[in-house]
Scaffold this motif. Structure first.
Motif, mmCIF file in Angstrom:
data_model
loop_
_atom_site.group_PDB
_atom_site.id
_atom_site.type_symbol
_atom_site.label_atom_id
_atom_site.label_comp_id
_atom_site.label_asym_id
_atom_site.label_seq_id
_atom_site.Cartn_x
_atom_site.Cartn_y
_atom_site.Cartn_z
ATOM 1 N N ASN A 16 4.455 -7.778 53.787
ATOM 2 C CA ASN A 16 4.838 -9.289 53.696
ATOM 3 C C ASN A 16 3.946 -9.886 52.582
ATOM 4 O O ASN A 16 4.256 -10.606 51.684
ATOM 5 C CB ASN A 16 4.445 -10.263 54.856
ATOM 6 N N PHE A 17 2.817 -9.182 52.623
ATOM 7 C CA PHE A 17 1.619 -9.412 51.426
ATOM 8 C C PHE A 17 2.055 -9.221 50.104
ATOM 9 O O PHE A 17 2.085 -9.653 49.353
ATOM 10 C CB PHE A 17 0.302 -8.778 51.986
ATOM 11 N N LEU A 18 2.633 -7.557 50.227
ATOM 12 C CA LEU A 18 3.209 -7.309 48.704
ATOM 13 C C LEU A 18 4.462 -8.056 48.389
ATOM 14 O O LEU A 18 4.700 -8.309 47.459
ATOM 15 C CB LEU A 18 3.719 -5.913 49.109
ATOM 16 N N ARG A 19 5.396 -8.683 49.157
ATOM 17 C CA ARG A 19 6.421 -9.305 48.878
ATOM 18 C C ARG A 19 5.986 -10.989 48.345
ATOM 19 O O ARG A 19 6.586 -11.419 47.597
ATOM 20 C CB ARG A 19 7.522 -9.593 50.073
ATOM 21 N N SER A 20 4.857 -11.398 49.053
ATOM 22 C CA SER A 20 4.651 -12.749 49.097
ATOM 23 C C SER A 20 3.799 -12.978 47.966
ATOM 24 O O SER A 20 3.762 -14.114 47.258
ATOM 25 C CB SER A 20 4.178 -13.525 50.268
ATOM 26 N N TRP A 413 4.850 -16.405 41.214
ATOM 27 C CA TRP A 413 3.722 -16.326 42.098
ATOM 28 C C TRP A 413 3.883 -15.131 43.136
ATOM 29 O O TRP A 413 2.912 -15.184 43.948
ATOM 30 C CB TRP A 413 3.882 -17.765 42.700
ATOM 31 N N THR A 414 4.926 -14.557 43.278
ATOM 32 C CA THR A 414 5.154 -13.366 44.209
ATOM 33 C C THR A 414 4.577 -12.196 43.650
ATOM 34 O O THR A 414 4.654 -11.003 44.482
ATOM 35 C CB THR A 414 6.560 -13.429 44.449
ATOM 36 N N LYS A 415 4.282 -11.896 42.549
ATOM 37 C CA LYS A 415 3.870 -10.867 41.804
ATOM 38 C C LYS A 415 2.194 -10.679 41.436
ATOM 39 O O LYS A 415 1.711 -11.800 41.237
ATOM 40 C CB LYS A 415 4.494 -10.506 40.502
ATOM 41 N N MET A 416 1.629 -9.813 41.950
ATOM 42 C CA MET A 416 0.120 -9.332 41.570
ATOM 43 C C MET A 416 0.037 -8.360 40.789
ATOM 44 O O MET A 416 0.639 -7.181 41.182
ATOM 45 C CB MET A 416 -0.228 -9.205 42.945
ATOM 46 N N LEU A 417 -0.809 -8.576 39.925
ATOM 47 C CA LEU A 417 -1.486 -9.712 39.219
ATOM 48 C C LEU A 417 -0.535 -10.445 38.426
ATOM 49 O O LEU A 417 0.182 -9.848 37.609
ATOM 50 C CB LEU A 417 -2.805 -9.505 38.296
ATOM 51 N N THR A 418 -0.179 -11.715 38.222
ATOM 52 C CA THR A 418 0.836 -12.283 37.725
ATOM 53 C C THR A 418 0.304 -13.017 36.355
ATOM 54 O O THR A 418 -1.077 -13.011 35.989
ATOM 55 C CB THR A 418 1.419 -13.480 38.458
ATOM 56 N N ARG A 419 1.262 -13.075 35.565
ATOM 57 C CA ARG A 419 0.746 -13.869 34.043
ATOM 58 C C ARG A 419 2.163 -14.030 33.495
ATOM 59 O O ARG A 419 3.269 -13.504 33.894
ATOM 60 C CB ARG A 419 0.005 -12.834 33.129
#
Length: 429
Positions: A16-20, A413-419
């Motif tokens: 869920n962490f990876l998806r959210s 917002w669901t992608k890490m790290l985002t930009r």
């Protein structure tokens, strides 16, 4: 929620962490029935173990309490090692951490050393503007190179222009892969190459093949000792040499967000530009740009959470925490918590105008919290703010045009790290 009934979410939450992504903490709190204006901790399971999600001032104080929390073993190795490197100071505790951290603080947090960095980053950003004038570019990639060059020059590393750019881009790529399992292999390759490069720099100084100025960052890292007074090995010294330069490169992500924020708040472009002109046209120490940079760091996503392990049975707000349990500090949630900030969801740089030391605000933790001298707070925050606020001034120059296309200001917002996917495109006329 009452003190004898902690908020709880059942079942494993790793996927869920990876998806959210950056929405994970707010979704967990919502699922547990916690009100948006409450800092109630939430019990959950993460990576097969019980964990507690905390935020707010009380959560920050718990997380950075060295008597109750430790870092060693808290972050999974597949995330920790590519980003920080094996043996990095980030994963140490107690005397070992204090000994190594003292050296990093003396180098990166010392006002005299920060002043020298200011001159270098201003030069590199002016060079970047000159290159943009001959074509175009994007804020994320180009500030990362400018920041990297400034950091390498500050550390007095014997590198050619070509090598400085190559290593800065590699460091930026390494950070960009953080939290993305699909890019983990690429991150490990970049980590291997960066470690080999930095280890060689340390080895050459120690062998006498390279002469480094006695008080330079390079010389101090080559002379790095552990808590027992033993010289650390070449690779570990090289890892911490990177940890004094790579975080500066990572500020390019905040620079891209700052560019997007300037598009969305054009009144601040005029305000910052006027302040710079009144101060002589320079890029450094413009209060309005510093306030704007702080608000970017508060509201835009970078690190979503940080983990620690409890070293003793304890509690927070009536929620029990067992020894060995993982504690997750909600970074973004604390920076934007309505319990901590007036009009928390609004982008208002004015809240930082007149603030002498933003690090004294307990709930302001874009690069970690606690005490920089005694705890795990990043010692490079002054350098990061110098780099980011200088880029903000540069982006407000009248000849700079920042793209306002949706792909330049929007990000997932669901992608890490985002930009923003484009890095935020610019043109200079």
């Amino acid at each position: 929620m009452t003190s004898n009934a902690p908020a709880r979410v059942r079942f494993e939450q790793g996927l869920n962490f990876l998806r959210s992504g950056y929405l994970f903490a707010s979704r967990i709190r919502d699922k547990a029935g916690v009100a948006p204006d409450s800092d109630t901790p939430v019990k959950l399971r993460m990576l097969g173990r019980p964990a507690v999600l905390v935020r707010g001032e009380e959560g920050v104080r718990l997380f950075y309490d060295g008597d109750r929390m430790k870092r060693n073993g808290a972050m999974p190795i597949f995330i920790r090692n590519p980003l920080f490197g094996p043996g990095a100071v980030h994963n140490l505790d107690g005397k070992a951490h204090e000994t190594r951290k003292t050296v990093l603080v003396d180098l990166a947090y010392n006002d005299e050393h920060v002043e020298r960095f200011k001159e270098l980053v201003a030069e590199e950003l002016e060079t970047m503007l000159g290159k943009w004038a001959t074509g175009s570019g994007n804020v994320f990639d180009d500030t990362a190179v400018a920041y990297g060059r400034a950091a390498f020059r500050w550390a007095e590393l014997p590198l050619s222009d070509r090598e400085m750019e190559a290593q800065a881009r590699r460091m930026s790529r390494l950070v960009d892969a953080f939290g993305q399992p699909s890019r983990n292999a690429i991150a490990w390759v970049d980590r291997f190459r960066l470690d080999r490069w930095a280890t060689r720099l340390i080895r050459d100084v120690r062998s006498g093949r390279t002469q480094a100025p006695a008080d330079s960052v390079l010389a101090r890292m080559a002379n790095l000792h552990d808590e027992n007074g033993e010289l650390v090995d070449d690779r570990t010294a090289g890892v911490d040499l990177q940890n004094l330069t790579r975080p500066t490169v990572a500020v390019g992500r905040f620079a891209a967000f700052a560019a997007a924020a300037l598009v969305e708040h054009p009144e601040w472009v005029e305000r910052i530009r006027a302040a710079s002109v009144a101060a002589g046209g320079g890029l450094i120490d413009i209060p309005e740009a510093v306030a704007f940079a702080h608000e970017v760091r508060r509201t835009y996503p970078f690190v979503p959470m940080l983990p620690a392990l409890a070293t003793t049975d304890t509690e927070i707000k009536g929620c029990p925490i067992k020894k060995g349990q993982r504690v997750l500090l909600d970074i973004l949630g604390t920076n934007t918590a309505p319990t901590e900030w007036k009009d928390a969801g609004a982008f208002e740089p004015e809240r930082f105008l007149g603030v002498e030391d933003a690090e004294e605000i307990t709930s302001f933790i874009p690069q970690g919290g606690g005490d920089v001298l005694e705890g795990h707070r990043c010692p490079g925050e002054k350098i990061a703010m110098t780099a980011l606020s200088a880029a903000v001034v540069a982006l407000c120059r009248p000849q700079v045009s920042i793209s306002g296309e949706i792909e330049d200001v929007a990000f997932p917002w669901t992608k890490m790290l985002t930009r923003p996917s484009t890095g935020v495109r610019v043109n200079v006329s």
